[in-house]
Motif scaffolding. Structure first.
Motif, short mmCIF file in Angstrom:
data_model
loop_
_atom_site.label_atom_id
_atom_site.label_comp_id
_atom_site.label_asym_id
_atom_site.label_seq_id
_atom_site.Cartn_x
_atom_site.Cartn_y
_atom_site.Cartn_z
N LYS A 121 -6.17 -1.49 5.43
CA LYS A 121 -5.77 -2.86 5.71
C LYS A 121 -5.19 -3.51 4.44
CE LYS A 121 -7.56 -7.21 7.44
NZ LYS A 121 -8.71 -7.96 7.87
N PRO A 122 -4.02 -4.17 4.55
CA PRO A 122 -3.46 -4.86 3.39
C PRO A 122 -4.41 -5.95 2.89
CG PRO A 122 -1.85 -4.73 5.16
CD PRO A 122 -3.17 -4.27 5.72
N GLN A 123 -4.37 -6.19 1.60
CA GLN A 123 -5.21 -7.24 1.02
C GLN A 123 -4.47 -7.90 -0.14
OE1 GLN A 123 -8.61 -4.89 -0.17
NE2 GLN A 123 -7.85 -4.69 -2.24
N HIS A 124 -4.89 -9.11 -0.48
CA HIS A 124 -4.31 -9.82 -1.62
C HIS A 124 -4.74 -9.14 -2.91
CE1 HIS A 124 -2.90 -13.32 0.63
NE2 HIS A 124 -4.01 -13.20 1.36
N LEU A 125 -3.84 -9.14 -3.91
CA LEU A 125 -4.21 -8.63 -5.22
C LEU A 125 -4.99 -9.70 -5.97
CD1 LEU A 125 -0.86 -6.98 -6.40
CD2 LEU A 125 -2.91 -5.82 -5.58
N THR A 126 -5.95 -9.27 -6.76
CA THR A 126 -6.67 -10.19 -7.63
C THR A 126 -5.79 -10.46 -8.86
OG1 THR A 126 -7.72 -8.44 -8.91
CG2 THR A 126 -8.88 -9.19 -6.91
N GLY A 127 -6.16 -11.44 -9.63
CA GLY A 127 -5.44 -11.73 -10.88
C GLY A 127 -5.43 -10.52 -11.80
N GLU A 128 -6.55 -9.83 -11.87
CA GLU A 128 -6.65 -8.63 -12.71
C GLU A 128 -5.73 -7.52 -12.20
OE1 GLU A 128 -9.92 -5.33 -14.23
OE2 GLU A 128 -10.63 -7.19 -13.30
N GLU A 129 -5.68 -7.35 -10.89
CA GLU A 129 -4.80 -6.32 -10.31
C GLU A 129 -3.32 -6.64 -10.56
OE1 GLU A 129 -7.43 -4.64 -6.58
OE2 GLU A 129 -6.45 -6.59 -6.37
N ILE A 130 -2.97 -7.91 -10.51
CA ILE A 130 -1.59 -8.31 -10.80
C ILE A 130 -1.26 -7.98 -12.25
CG2 ILE A 130 -0.04 -10.29 -11.07
CD1 ILE A 130 -1.53 -11.53 -8.62
N ALA A 144 5.55 -2.17 -17.32
CA ALA A 144 5.92 -2.15 -18.74
C ALA A 144 5.76 -0.75 -19.32
CB ALA A 144 5.09 -3.17 -19.52
N ASP A 145 4.67 -0.08 -19.00
CA ASP A 145 4.45 1.30 -19.48
C ASP A 145 5.56 2.23 -18.97
OD1 ASP A 145 2.13 0.64 -20.85
OD2 ASP A 145 0.80 1.29 -19.22
N THR A 146 5.92 2.05 -17.70
CA THR A 146 6.98 2.88 -17.12
C THR A 146 8.31 2.67 -17.83
OG1 THR A 146 5.88 2.84 -14.97
CG2 THR A 146 8.22 3.37 -14.97
N ALA A 147 8.62 1.42 -18.15
CA ALA A 147 9.86 1.13 -18.87
C ALA A 147 9.84 1.77 -20.26
CB ALA A 147 10.05 -0.39 -18.98
N ARG A 148 8.73 1.67 -20.96
CA ARG A 148 8.63 2.30 -22.29
C ARG A 148 8.78 3.82 -22.19
NH1 ARG A 148 5.16 -2.07 -23.30
NH2 ARG A 148 3.38 -1.04 -22.36
N LEU A 167 -2.62 -5.71 -14.14
CA LEU A 167 -2.53 -4.25 -14.29
C LEU A 167 -1.22 -3.71 -13.73
CD1 LEU A 167 -6.19 -3.24 -13.33
CD2 LEU A 167 -5.12 -3.08 -15.59
N THR A 168 -0.74 -4.28 -12.64
CA THR A 168 0.53 -3.86 -12.06
C THR A 168 1.68 -4.17 -13.01
OG1 THR A 168 -0.31 -4.17 -9.82
CG2 THR A 168 2.08 -4.13 -10.08
#
Length: 40
Positions: free
Chosen positions: A2-11, A19-23, A13-14
């Motif tokens: 089931k879809p759920q809202h992201l927490t502030g921490e999850e946002i 940023a890691d992917t770009a580096r 981390l995303t």
């Protein structure tokens, strides 16, 4: 799953994952990347 809202921490981390992917792309020799933001 089931879809759920992201927490502030999850946002945060995303954002850090993007940023890691770009580096990593720059380190691999890419000179740009494209973020696809449709369908969601």
């Amino acid at each position: 799953m089931k879809p759920q809202h992201l927490t502030g921490e999850e946002i945060a981390l995303t954002i850090a994952d993007f940023a890691d992917t770009a580096r990593n792309a720059v380190a691999a020799g890419f000179d740009g990347l494209e973020l696809h933001g449709a369908n969601g």
